[in-house]
Structure formats: structure tokens, C-alpha cells
Design an enzyme around this catalytic site. Structure first.
Site, PDB file in Angstrom:
ATOM      1  N   ARG A 207       0.838  -1.187   0.000  1.00  7.53           N
ATOM      2  CA  ARG A 207       0.000   0.000   0.000  1.00  7.53           C
ATOM      3  C   ARG A 207       0.880   1.246   0.000  1.00  7.53           C
ATOM      4  NH1 ARG A 207       1.794   3.413   4.170  1.00  7.53           N
ATOM      5  NH2 ARG A 207       1.541   2.473   6.239  1.00  7.53           N
ATOM      6  N   GLU A 306      -6.265   7.370   7.965  1.00  7.00           N
ATOM      7  CA  GLU A 306      -5.142   8.155   8.493  1.00  7.00           C
ATOM      8  C   GLU A 306      -4.651   9.141   7.446  1.00  7.00           C
ATOM      9  OE1 GLU A 306      -0.566   7.485  10.095  1.00  7.00           O
ATOM     10  OE2 GLU A 306      -2.037   5.881  10.325  1.00  7.00           O
ATOM     11  N   ARG A 310      -5.434   5.680   1.083  1.00  3.22           N
ATOM     12  CA  ARG A 310      -4.571   4.524   1.259  1.00  3.22           C
ATOM     13  C   ARG A 310      -4.852   3.622   0.066  1.00  3.22           C
ATOM     14  NH1 ARG A 310      -2.195   3.365   6.441  1.00  3.22           N
ATOM     15  NH2 ARG A 310      -1.218   5.340   6.979  1.00  3.22           N
ATOM     16  N   CYS A 352       1.836  11.234   9.373  1.00  4.14           N
ATOM     17  CA  CYS A 352       2.804  10.572  10.242  1.00  4.14           C
ATOM     18  C   CYS A 352       4.168  10.568   9.561  1.00  4.14           C
ATOM     19  CB  CYS A 352       2.368   9.140  10.544  1.00  4.14           C
ATOM     20  SG  CYS A 352       3.516   8.266  11.645  1.00  4.14           S
ATOM     21  N   THR A 354       6.615   8.736   9.754  1.00  4.37           N
ATOM     22  CA  THR A 354       7.135   7.419   9.371  1.00  4.37           C
ATOM     23  C   THR A 354       6.754   7.059   7.948  1.00  4.37           C
ATOM     24  OG1 THR A 354       5.204   6.192  10.174  1.00  4.37           O
ATOM     25  CG2 THR A 354       6.944   6.639  11.762  1.00  4.37           C
ATOM     26  N   ARG A 361       4.185   0.767   2.321  1.00 11.49           N
ATOM     27  CA  ARG A 361       4.383  -0.379   3.216  1.00 11.49           C
ATOM     28  C   ARG A 361       4.155  -1.637   2.390  1.00 11.49           C
ATOM     29  NH1 ARG A 361       1.790  -3.737   6.934  1.00 11.49           N
ATOM     30  NH2 ARG A 361       3.145  -4.238   8.681  1.00 11.49           N
ATOM     31  N   ARG A 389       4.929  -6.984  12.877  1.00 11.04           N
ATOM     32  CA  ARG A 389       3.654  -6.723  13.532  1.00 11.04           C
ATOM     33  C   ARG A 389       2.884  -8.026  13.690  1.00 11.04           C
ATOM     34  NH1 ARG A 389       0.790  -1.715  10.248  1.00 11.04           N
ATOM     35  NH2 ARG A 389       2.371  -0.095  10.592  1.00 11.04           N
ATOM     36  N   GLU A 394      -0.792  -2.787  13.397  1.00 14.59           N
ATOM     37  CA  GLU A 394       0.116  -2.211  14.385  1.00 14.59           C
ATOM     38  C   GLU A 394      -0.437  -2.391  15.795  1.00 14.59           C
ATOM     39  OE1 GLU A 394       2.839   1.831  14.677  1.00 14.59           O
ATOM     40  OE2 GLU A 394       0.975   1.851  13.540  1.00 14.59           O
TER      41      GLU A 394
END
Length: 440
Positions: A207, A306, A310, A352, A354, A361, A389, A394
């Protein structure tokens, strides 16, 4: 009706700022009354002794027909949009630097020095969010790993004294002078299917996160802007064809039949966890959120989770090339119709830090019951650039020896490099598991 106002910071701190700390009351010493759900004073009385103290502190009364004291004043931090603080979490006070417990180990807690605090505490971002929105998740959740969220793309400059340090430490030394690179060419991957027999890899999922240029990010967006984002994204998704064509399902007003079907397919995303909640990301839930999926259910887009998008490609087994190829076609098709937020330094922008850079990811669910029990398992993954994970995302745990393994770093690496890191790591994990099996 009256309000209190001040040309400077409320010197006596005798009035609680309701929009930040959600106390919905005045300090008892100064005002007796009540505040309704819209933030307006319905009645109050002022004690004369306390009023004298307020006046002495430089605060004065002005007529405003029912406005509460925190509205339309010369705010101590002017330019903040009040709607960003409505229907959201309790916000950390900016009156003094938060005193975090010793056990707090997030990148935010490590880098929130006195100097950084003084530089950032009175700044505001272009979307009207203060430093409280940036650090609130890490303050409220002392077990955070990172602990910061960006309300908009501008925040990475506005609050650079903190963000630059967090980014450098998370993204393997990536400095404020580095430039990000992009490579979405699936032909540049080296190697083929790492588990052709299907014994170890259960499924593959890749993703990327994307956010629209000229709009704030999730922590800094308001309800109307979020609806505009949804409208633009859905219009772009409606143009997809072939194996990418599908249907959009808004969460607001979703029928129980549709909801159960999406749950059964493991497509339905939930309201954000406590980390996202404290990060100001759950406001107005579930308004303007939704899920798009293709007819064959191998391609999904989450809207206004988020990130604003996505974009997800997934399927059973370990044909990583096929999954990556589908994703790149989808990303290019959507980007032809929507301008994504991006710059040369940070790559694709996300709330975020990260997820900056590729915002990618690349992951597998892999069955490794023996390797995962070795004492050096997590160190092995760390040394190979992998994150570990549980299978439910997460902060979740493993079940049946199955783990979610993905690339850890996203910034300063191209998309191909991210996928290559995951693919090479999966090969090594399978070889390790096979070695342990042979010794039984």
C-alpha cells in the site's frame, strides 16, 4: 452579555480555555455560569473581588452579545482555526512544557528539549493548528514509538526543530538536506516469487499513502475540506477501468448488509486507535470516509482514514511482482486526475513522519513459528530493514506463528527499493525457518 478579552496572554490564567481543555466551565473564582454545547455562555455572574483582580492583570470586559471568552479574541496564539479543536481529543496545554514520565521512549519525548519547546510552542501551521496538535498523541500515549503528527505539509517546516530530528532518527540518518527519489518501475525488481509452493507466505499486500496538494492533512483538516477531498477522490476512482474498476462504499449511512460483507472480506477499516484519536485524526467520524474496492477484491482504496488515500494492492500467496505491478498502475491512473502533495526533500507528504517519502508499506503475512521464537528474531528483522507486527495490524499480536513483515524505511529509498527490501527479507526468513525445521 459580556466576554473577557486580553491584548496579551491571559496573565492570571483565571479562565480555562474551553476549546483546548474541554472543561466547559469558568474558573470558580471568577465566573459562575454555564457553557452550552456550542461554547456559548447561557448565564453568568461575576464576583466583584475576582473581577478587580482580572482588571488589575490587564484583562477587560467588552460587549459581544453572548460570545464566550475564548472566541474572537486577540488569542495568545493568533491564527488558529477553532474548528480544528472541536469534536476532537483533549489537547495538551501549551502553557508549560509537558513533563513526560521516564518510561516515555518515543522519538517525540527524546527530542522535545527545552530549546525545541521554546522554538515551537507559539508557532502555528498554515492550516491554523498549533504545536499542541503536533505533540498531543505522544503526550497522551507515553508508549508511543514516534508520538508526532503533522497537521499539514507546511508543518514540516513550521515545526522543523522537532520534525527534522524525528525524521533523521526514524529514517536511518535522513538529513534536512537530502533529496528523495522515486521509482515505480516493477521491471527493476530483482528476483521472482520467494515462496512458489505457498508453504510460508499466506498473502502479500502493498500500500501507499497519498494526500491531496492544497489541502491540510488529517489532523488539520476541517469537515468541509474533508468532504471536498472525498468528492475529488471518488470522481477519480470512478474513471478506473479493467481490473481496477469497482465501487465506492461510504461509511456514513452504510447498510448493515454492506457492513457485514466488508467485515467478512476484512476490508472495513475502523475508527482510528488511541494514537490517532489523540492525534486529532478521528474528528467527525465517520463523515466523508469510505472504501473503494475492485470487482475481484485485489485492489482497494481507503478514503480519509489516516491519510486521505490509502491505495492498496493485495492477494493470496507471494507473487510480489504482480501485486506491485497492480499498485503502480493504479497510482499512476489516480495521479493523472489528482495532484498529490509532494516535495523534493520529503517525497510524498503524510501526517505521520514514518510514512514520508514513498509512503509505502510492502508486506506479507508469513508463517514462521520456529524463527519467530528465536531470541534474535526481532534483531534479525531490524538488521534487514524489516518491521514486525501481529496479523491484525500495528500494536497487535501474532496468531499461529504468522507475522506481518514489511519494509521499515520509506524515505530516501525508492518504491522499488522498499519492495526489494521486503522481498529479500522474506527469502532470508524462509531460509531460516527451513534450517530450523531440518534440525527438529
Amino acid at each position: 452579555m459580556f466576554r473577557f478579552a486580553s491584548k496579551a496572554r491571559y496573565a492570571t490564567r483565571t479562565i480555562s480555555r474551553v476549546n483546548n481543555v474541554k472543561t466547559r466551565k469558568y474558573t470558580q473564582d471568577v465566573v459562575r455560569g454555564s457553557v452550552n454545547k456550542h461554547g456559548y455562555v447561557s448565564h453568568f455572574g461575576v464576583q466583584m473581588g475576582s473581577l478587580a483582580a482580572v482588571v488589575a492583570a490587564g484583562t477587560y470586559l467588552v460587549c459581544n452579545y453572548g460570545r464566550a471568552p475564548w472566541e474572537d479574541t486577540e488569542d495568545e496564539r493568533p491564527g488558529r482555526r477553532p474548528e480544528l479543536y472541536n469534536n476532537g481529543p483533549d489537547m495538551v496545554s501549551l502553557d508549560a512544557k509537558p513533563q513526560l514520565p521516564v518510561k516515555a521512549n518515543s522519538l517525540m519525548s527524546k527530542n522535545l528539549t527545552d530549546e525545541v519547546w521554546e522554538e515551537c510552542k507559539d508557532r502555528k501551521s498554515s492550516s491554523g493548528a498549533g504545536f499542541d496538535v503536533v505533540i498531543n498523541s505522544g503526550v497522551q500515549n507515553v508508549d508511543s514509538g514516534v508520538g508526532v503528527y503533522a497537521p499539514d505539509a507546511d508543518s514540516y517546516k513550521t515545526f522543523a526543530p522537532l520534525f527534522d530530528k524525528v525524521i533523521e532518527q526514524y529514517h536511518n540518518g535522513y538529513s534536512k538536506d537530502d533529496t528523495h527519489k522515486t521509482d515505480l518501475n516493477v521491471n527493476n525488481l530483482v528476483g521472482d516469487n520467494p515462496d512458489p509452493t505457498g508453504k510460508y507466505v499466506v498473502s502479500t499486500r502493498i500500500r501507499v499513502g497519498r494526500n491531496l496538494a492544497d489541502y491540510p492533512l488529517n489532523p488539520g483538516i476541517n469537515k468541509e475540506e474533508r468532504r471536498e477531498v472525498e468528492s475529488q477522490v471518488v470522481s477519480a476512482l470512478d474513471t478506473l477501468s479493467g481490473d481496477l474498476s469497482g465501487k465506492y462504499f461510504p461509511l456514513n449511512g452504510m447498510t448493515e448488509e454492506t457492513r457485514q460483507k466488508l467485515v467478512a472480506d476484512h476490508f472495513l477499516f475502523k475508527r482510528g486507535d488511541r494514537f490517532l484519536e489523540a492525534g486529532n485524526c478521528n474528528r467527525d467520524w465517520p463523515d466523508a470516509r469510505g472504501i473503494y474496492h475492485s470487482s475481484d477484491k485485489k485492489f482497494l482504496v481507503w478514503v480519509n482514514e489516516e491519510d486521505q488515500l490509502r491505495i492498496i494492492s493485495m492477494q493470496k500467496g507471494s507473487d510480489i511482482r504482480e501485486v506491485f505491478g497492480r499498485l503502480t498502475r493504479a497510482v499512476k491512473s489516480i495521479e493523472d486526475r489528482i495532484k498529490f502533495s509532494r516535495n523534493e526533500h520529503l517525497g510524498y507528504i503524510s501526517s505521520c513522519p514514518t510514512n514520508l517519502g514513498t509512503a509505502m508499506r510492502a508486506s506479507v503475512h508469513i508463517r514462521i513459528p520456529l524463527a519467530s521464537q528465536q531470541p534474535n528474531f526481532k534483531r534479525f528483522c531490524e538488521e534487514n530493514g524489516l518491521s514486525v507486527r501481529g496479523i491484525h495490524g500495528e500494536h497487535s499480536k501474532s496468531e499461529g506463528g504468522i507475522y506481518d513483515i514489511s519494509n521499515k524505511h520509506r524515505l530516501g529509498l525508492s518504491e522499488v527499493q522498499c519492495v526489494q527490501t521486503m522481498m529479500d527479507g522474506v527469502r532470508k526468513l524462509i531460509a531460516w525457518e527451513q534450517s530450523l525445521e531440518s534440525s527438529l
